[in-house]
Design a protein around this motif. Structure first.
Motif, PDB file in Angstrom:
ATOM      1  N   LYS A 137      -3.518   8.216  16.086  1.00  0.00           N
ATOM      2  CA  LYS A 137      -2.112   8.289  16.512  1.00  0.00           C
ATOM      3  C   LYS A 137      -2.041   9.046  17.832  1.00  0.00           C
ATOM      4  O   LYS A 137      -2.933   9.831  18.142  1.00  0.00           O
ATOM      5  CB  LYS A 137      -1.288   9.053  15.471  1.00  0.00           C
ATOM      6  N   GLU A 149       6.458   9.664  12.973  1.00  0.00           N
ATOM      7  CA  GLU A 149       7.558   8.719  12.715  1.00  0.00           C
ATOM      8  C   GLU A 149       8.342   9.016  11.447  1.00  0.00           C
ATOM      9  O   GLU A 149       8.677   8.108  10.691  1.00  0.00           O
ATOM     10  CB  GLU A 149       6.996   7.301  12.566  1.00  0.00           C
ATOM     11  N   TYR A 158      -2.326  -6.467   8.053  1.00  0.00           N
ATOM     12  CA  TYR A 158      -3.145  -6.979   9.160  1.00  0.00           C
ATOM     13  C   TYR A 158      -3.564  -8.432   8.922  1.00  0.00           C
ATOM     14  O   TYR A 158      -3.729  -9.197   9.856  1.00  0.00           O
ATOM     15  CB  TYR A 158      -4.359  -6.067   9.417  1.00  0.00           C
ATOM     16  N   HIS A 198      -6.993  -1.706   6.888  1.00  0.00           N
ATOM     17  CA  HIS A 198      -6.931  -2.656   8.002  1.00  0.00           C
ATOM     18  C   HIS A 198      -8.277  -2.810   8.713  1.00  0.00           C
ATOM     19  O   HIS A 198      -8.726  -3.918   8.990  1.00  0.00           O
ATOM     20  CB  HIS A 198      -5.882  -2.213   9.026  1.00  0.00           C
ATOM     21  N   ASP A 211      -5.278   5.883   5.851  1.00  0.00           N
ATOM     22  CA  ASP A 211      -4.098   5.129   6.263  1.00  0.00           C
ATOM     23  C   ASP A 211      -4.478   3.832   6.983  1.00  0.00           C
ATOM     24  O   ASP A 211      -3.807   2.815   6.838  1.00  0.00           O
ATOM     25  CB  ASP A 211      -3.238   6.008   7.189  1.00  0.00           C
ATOM     26  N   MET A 212      -5.542   3.882   7.768  1.00  0.00           N
ATOM     27  CA  MET A 212      -5.862   2.737   8.633  1.00  0.00           C
ATOM     28  C   MET A 212      -7.261   2.169   8.420  1.00  0.00           C
ATOM     29  O   MET A 212      -7.468   0.965   8.456  1.00  0.00           O
ATOM     30  CB  MET A 212      -5.757   3.158  10.108  1.00  0.00           C
ATOM     31  N   ARG A 259       7.303  10.161   8.724  1.00  0.00           N
ATOM     32  CA  ARG A 259       6.571   9.884   7.473  1.00  0.00           C
ATOM     33  C   ARG A 259       5.643  11.037   7.110  1.00  0.00           C
ATOM     34  O   ARG A 259       4.597  10.839   6.481  1.00  0.00           O
ATOM     35  CB  ARG A 259       5.720   8.625   7.617  1.00  0.00           C
ATOM     36  N   GLU A 277      -2.804   3.940  18.451  1.00  0.00           N
ATOM     37  CA  GLU A 277      -1.343   3.914  18.423  1.00  0.00           C
ATOM     38  C   GLU A 277      -0.814   5.028  19.297  1.00  0.00           C
ATOM     39  O   GLU A 277      -1.476   6.060  19.462  1.00  0.00           O
ATOM     40  CB  GLU A 277      -0.839   4.130  16.994  1.00  0.00           C
ATOM     41  N   ARG A 323      -1.164   1.764  23.009  1.00  0.00           N
ATOM     42  CA  ARG A 323      -1.163   1.018  21.748  1.00  0.00           C
ATOM     43  C   ARG A 323      -2.044  -0.203  21.942  1.00  0.00           C
ATOM     44  O   ARG A 323      -1.816  -1.016  22.839  1.00  0.00           O
ATOM     45  CB  ARG A 323       0.259   0.582  21.400  1.00  0.00           C
ATOM     46  N   LYS A 376       0.820  -1.202   0.000  1.00  0.00           N
ATOM     47  CA  LYS A 376       0.000   0.000   0.000  1.00  0.00           C
ATOM     48  C   LYS A 376       0.864   1.267   0.000  1.00  0.00           C
ATOM     49  O   LYS A 376       2.025   1.167   0.350  1.00  0.00           O
ATOM     50  CB  LYS A 376      -0.945  -0.018   1.192  1.00  0.00           C
TER      51      LYS A 376
HETATM   52  C1  BG6 Z   1       0.368   0.989   8.536  1.00  0.00           C
HETATM   53  C2  BG6 Z   1       0.116   2.458   8.636  1.00  0.00           C
HETATM   54  O1  BG6 Z   1      -0.397   0.435   7.497  1.00  0.00           O
HETATM   55  O2  BG6 Z   1      -0.015   0.366   9.769  1.00  0.00           O
HETATM   56  C3  BG6 Z   1       0.869   3.076   9.810  1.00  0.00           C
HETATM   57  O3  BG6 Z   1       0.556   3.100   7.436  1.00  0.00           O
HETATM   58  C4  BG6 Z   1       0.547   2.320  11.085  1.00  0.00           C
HETATM   59  O4  BG6 Z   1       0.545   4.453   9.954  1.00  0.00           O
HETATM   60  C5  BG6 Z   1       0.720   0.823  10.891  1.00  0.00           C
HETATM   61  O5  BG6 Z   1       1.413   2.794  12.099  1.00  0.00           O
HETATM   62  C6  BG6 Z   1       0.214   0.058  12.103  1.00  0.00           C
HETATM   63  O6  BG6 Z   1       0.553  -1.277  11.975  1.00  0.00           O
HETATM   64  P1  BG6 Z   1       0.701  -2.195  13.264  1.00  0.00           P
HETATM   65  O7  BG6 Z   1       0.996  -3.543  12.716  1.00  0.00           O
HETATM   66  O8  BG6 Z   1       1.821  -1.615  14.083  1.00  0.00           O
HETATM   67  O9  BG6 Z   1      -0.606  -2.114  13.989  1.00  0.00           O
END
Ligand code: BG6
Length: 485
Positions: A334, A217, A175, A236, A231-232, A219, A212, A339, A144
């Motif tokens: 975020k 980070e 995921y 996912h 993004d999420m 990005r 999270e 987390r 992605k």
């Molecule tokens: C990514 C996103 O697809 O998934 C990130 O681009 C995010 O922004 C990450 O931090 C989270 O993945 P995980 O596996 O740490 O939950």
């Protein structure tokens, strides 16, 4: 199942994902003798390395991102012996002949993995095609973002489809590589207990949280263009919704499972512009403290003002018989309090309480599927508190706890990319996202974004280290539902 390939070609090999995930995962697979014995890994990017230089680069990445107890020097050396490097400007058509030459004979099959900026997908596919690297024994994995809306996602899919038919196209949603995500299928379809109540008669609401603690980070360039929804949630979270809501597939294979998932994605009730204000909440983190550390706000981190959302919560519905009237509350953000990735199934209350007249209070059952950081399935049930009950019956919610961490303590846990890279190499598409799924996801997400634009909705500020804007709490409380915390 299709045959394992003998060659892997990795685009974007010097990038962040490659260093953090791809190279460490390939090493992990190598160390456990899971890669085909003769597999060679050709890495490519713009940087001018020779094989030795890139191996040094890769060794550093392994040092940083593989647990030290896994890093046996002989094993690292043997792994790096599989790795070659070919510098390539993927945007220019010139270099592909030379790339094909350096790959040599691909009659044993080739898997390509694109971990590059999406604007490079077009030139890369063209280049691969012109150099004869799209033959029938070649498959492609795509990282992605696959577009930023339905239109751009279709453009990418069309470009890819010109060279690779769907059954040779492997779209990653990492995921799906997570063990606990696959466990949703085991839980639902490996037990007879849940399925009879897994519907609007048994379930009051579903909550999915991916919170999270990290911020940008490094990005910023990518994230500020995209925001939390794309993004999420687009990928996912909607994949999690589809696994929770799907009908039982007839077989455990790519076609059956994805057929059922896409039906769910197509049944998502579109959020219309007039509803977006009360069905969605967006936020952007301000300064605050996360895990005892003071952190800057998003604007400050970005060094400019921005309307990009770093938090989104929304109420979705799956419009079919099984799920009629059951809200799916989704939230992700975020710089949140902790987390956590978690799915909470809130069951309906019992139809009649026999305990009420004796002062006993009941809570409806809750099933918590914790995906990370811990991995467990916890069913909260009512139990009688020990005692003589002279002052009434006391009931308490207690957990039936299946800790996957403890239960499978002796079994090695693998990061999602190990599973997905191995499936790509071996040709099993089950855990990859099909074109119709991605497009159904985008169609639904686009409507939400259009609603925000039409109503001038901007993110509300929330303190870093919190659970998001207070409006996100109101989103569920209005329905008499509390986010599980
Ligand atoms: C990514 C996103 O697809 O998934 C990130 O681009 C995010 O922004 C990450 O931090 C989270 O993945 P995980 O596996 O740490 O939950």
């Amino acid at each position: 199942m299709v045959q394992p390939v003998e060659k892997l070609l990795l685009f974007g090999a010097t990038g962040d994902l490659s260093q953090r995930m791809l190279l460490p995962s390939l090493f992990g697979l190598h160390a456990d003798a899971l890669l085909p014995e003769t597999l060679t890994i050709t890495c490519t990017a713009r940087s001018e390395y020779d094989d030795a230089g890139f191996r040094e680069f890769a060794a550093k990445a392994l040092d940083e991102f593989v647990p030290a107890d896994r890093l046996d020097p002989d094993m690292v050396k043997a792994f790096l012996d599989r790795v070659r490097y070919h510098a390539l400007d993927a945007s220019s058509p010139e270099g592909y002949e030379a790339l094909a030459e350096s790959l040599g004979d691909i009659s044993g099959g080739l898997a390509i993995f694109l971990s590059t900026a999406p604007w490079l997908f077009g030139p890369t596919i063209k280049g691969l095609k012109s150099a004869g690297l799209t033959a029938e024994n070649v498959r492609i994995g795509l990282e992605k973002p696959l577009g930023k809306d339905l239109e751009t996602s279709r453009e990418i899919n069309d470009i890819v489809a010109e060279a690779f038919p769907e059954d040779r196209t492997f779209r990653i949603d990492h995921y799906l590589g997570k063990e606990t995500v696959q466990n949703i299928l085991a839980l639902r379809f490996g037990n007879s207990l849940f399925e009879p109540v897994w519907n609007a008669r048994g379930i009051d609401n579903v909550q999915i949280t991916i919170s999270e603690t990290v911020g940008l980070e490094g990005r910023a360039g990518y994230y500020d263009e995209v925001g939390a929804l794309r993004d999420m949630l687009q990928n996912h979270m909607l994949q999690l919704v589809s696994l929770i809501a799907m009908e039982p597939p007839a077989h455990f294979d790519g076609t059956s499972i994805r057929d059922e998932k896409v039906k769910v994605l197509r049944s998502l009730r579109p959020i219309e512009a007039e509803d977006v204000g009360h069905l969605t909440v967006i936020g952007q983190y301000g300064a605050g403290a996360v895990a005892g550390k003071i952190v800057r706000g998003y604007d400050e981190e970005l060094e400019k003002g921005s309307d990009t959302e770093t938090f989104v919560a929304l109420k979705a519905h799956v419009d079919n018989w099984r799920w009629q009237g059951v809200p799916f509350y989704l939230r992700t953000g975020k710089r949140m309090a902790e987390r956590r990735s978690e799915i909470v199934i809130q069951f309906k209350p019992v139809p009649h309480s026999i305990f009420a007249e004796r002062g006993g209070m009941l809570q409806p059952n809750t099933l918590v599927i914790r995906l990370q950081p811990e991995e467990y399935v916890r069913l909260l049930v009512m139990a009688k508190q020990p005692g003589l009950d002279r002052e009434g019956i006391r009931l308490r919610e207690v957990p039936l706890n299946l800790s996957l961490d403890t239960e499978f303590a002796g079994t090695q846990r693998r990061i999602a990319y190990e599973r997905l890279l191995l499936d790509l190499i071996e040709g099993d598409p089950t855990l990859f996202v099909r074109r119709d799924e991605v497009e159904a996801q985008w169609a639904w997400i686009d409507a939400v974004r259009e609603g925000w634009a039409a109503n001038g909705i901007k993110p509300k500020s929330y303190s870093s280290g919190s659970w998001g804007p207070s409006a996100a709490i109101a989103l569920t409380e209005r329905d008499g539902v509390t986010w599980h915390e």
